[in-house]
Write an enzyme that holds these catalytic residues in place. Structure first.
Site, short mmCIF file in Angstrom:
data_model
loop_
_atom_site.label_atom_id
_atom_site.label_comp_id
_atom_site.label_asym_id
_atom_site.label_seq_id
_atom_site.Cartn_x
_atom_site.Cartn_y
_atom_site.Cartn_z
N THR A 67 0.82 -1.22 0.00
CA THR A 67 0.00 0.00 0.00
C THR A 67 0.85 1.26 0.00
O THR A 67 0.43 2.29 -0.54
CB THR A 67 -0.94 -0.02 1.23
OG1 THR A 67 -1.88 -1.07 1.04
CG2 THR A 67 -1.70 1.27 1.41
N SER A 88 1.63 -7.51 -0.62
CA SER A 88 2.41 -8.45 0.20
C SER A 88 1.63 -9.68 0.63
O SER A 88 2.23 -10.63 1.15
CB SER A 88 3.03 -7.75 1.41
OG SER A 88 2.10 -7.61 2.45
N ASP A 107 0.66 -6.36 5.20
CA ASP A 107 0.02 -7.63 5.57
C ASP A 107 0.99 -8.73 6.00
O ASP A 107 0.69 -9.49 6.92
CB ASP A 107 -0.84 -8.14 4.40
CG ASP A 107 -2.12 -7.32 4.23
OD1 ASP A 107 -2.51 -6.62 5.20
OD2 ASP A 107 -2.71 -7.36 3.15
N1 ASP Z 1 -2.46 -5.58 1.07
C1 ASP Z 1 -1.43 -4.59 1.30
C2 ASP Z 1 -0.11 -5.30 1.31
O1 ASP Z 1 0.20 -5.94 2.28
C3 ASP Z 1 -1.71 -3.90 2.58
C4 ASP Z 1 -0.72 -2.83 2.93
O2 ASP Z 1 0.35 -2.71 2.39
O3 ASP Z 1 -1.04 -2.08 3.88
O4 ASP Z 1 0.62 -5.23 0.36
#
Ligand code: ASP
Length: 323
Positions: free
Chosen positions: A23, A70, A104
């Site tokens: 993110t 991630s 994550d």
């Molecule tokens: N789904 C995202 C990831 O882990 C969540 C984040 O980065 O906050 O890449």
């Protein structure tokens, strides 16, 4: 002469910044519920550019290792990170390294690096809870703080660190505990190792305990299979028996090497699941118990949550297989 140096200023510490997506590099064109969010879109050079003043902290070398959400993290990316960081630290003038990551699975990557890197110069992971295009995006501040930590001599020898929302966490303790809040990460009862922000960096406690033995990164195709299973009402061991059967028949490749059991309370397990686990263990599968009630105490995996125990067990089983 480097543009960040001048005749009357000391050379800046050299910090490698590796981007992996998440993110922090994400964009959002709509409300997340409308599906307009994508992780890992911007590259690491863009993230560095979006953090004003970061170039005054360190001489930054930005490189892209991956551009993923991630949740899709995989051993190939871990291997690339470990290799590049070890190469970087072989340079005598390299001071630190920052890794930008999705929130994550940040704790898994941080702990993996903690296990495979020789302790010494600081490696600092960071992430963001809001995409780079959001109002009050938290990524630039977190990246700035992570560079502050990585460039600091005080951060050396404390293991792999994570700079998130003004706190500095150790790789063994840190866990994501909220899906939305800006302070989504915690080190549980132990608390963070320190704080970082506009006032600088301050450590308030030492890196916990002895660092266990440094383990090698398995080569491609040699990562053992370690699965997570959990104990709960009605846990009858069917999943374990199915895994064992698929492993024996060759349908599961690689075959089952280990199981991390998310048990109840002190790592206790439903009697029906326990019976299946005992069969797996007598068939040569390594079984390690964690707890859904918090970090298990004592033993080789003291203080680690189940996903980190899984990382360590994979590395240990790979080392054993190599002999
Ligand atoms: N789904 C995202 C990831 O882990 C969540 C984040 O980065 O906050 O890449």
């Amino acid at each position: 002469m480097n543009p960040t140096q001048s005749a009357d200023r000391l050379p800046l510490p050299k910090v490698l910044v590796l981007g992996t997506g998440g993110t922090i590099a994400g964009v959002s064109t709509a409300h997340p519920a409308q599906g307009g969010y994508r992780a890992g879109v911007l590259d690491i050079a863009q993230l560095v550019e979006a953090a004003p003043g970061i170039e005054l902290l360190a001489e930054l070398h930005a490189e892209q290792v991956a551009s993923i959400d991630s949740k899709d993290m995989r051993p190939e990316v871990w291997s690339k990170l470990a290799t590049r960081i070890a190469q970087w630290f072989a340079r005598p003038d390299a001071v630190g390294c920052v890794v930008t990551h999705g929130s994550d699975t940040l704790e898994e990557t941080a702990y993996f690096l903690q296990c495979v890197l020789v302790p010494g110069k600081p490696v600092v992971l960071t992430a963001a809870m809001r995409p780079a295009t959001a109002l009050s995006a938290d990524g630039p501040r977190n990246l700035y703080d992570a560079v502050q930590v990585a460039a600091s001599p005080d951060a050396a020898g404390r293991g792999v660190l994570c700079a998130l929302h003004g706190r500095v966490h150790g790789a063994c303790d840190v866990t994501k505990a909220h899906p939305m809040a800006l302070d989504a990460f915690t080190s549980g009862e132990r608390g963070p190792l320190g704080f970082v922000g506009p006032q600088g960096l301050q450590f308030t406690r030492n890196h916990p305990g002895e660092k266990p033995q440094t383990l090698s990164v398995p080569s491609a195709g040699n990562w053992p299979r370690v699965e997570l299973v959990s104990s709960h009402a009605g846990a009858d061991g069917g999943v374990v028996r199915a895994l064992l059967q698929a492993s024996r028949s060759g349908a599961l490749q690689p075959g089952l090497g280990g199981l991390v059991v998310i048990g109840t309370g002190h790592g206790t397990v439903h009697e029906d699941l326990q019976a299946a686990l005992d069969v797996a263990e007598s068939a040569g599968v390594r079984v390690v118990y964690a707890s859904r009630a918090g970090m298990p105490q004592g033993g080789a995996y003291d203080g680690l949550n189940a996903v980190k125990i899984r990382v360590r067990l994979m590395l240990e089983l790979a080392a054993q297989a190599k002999g």
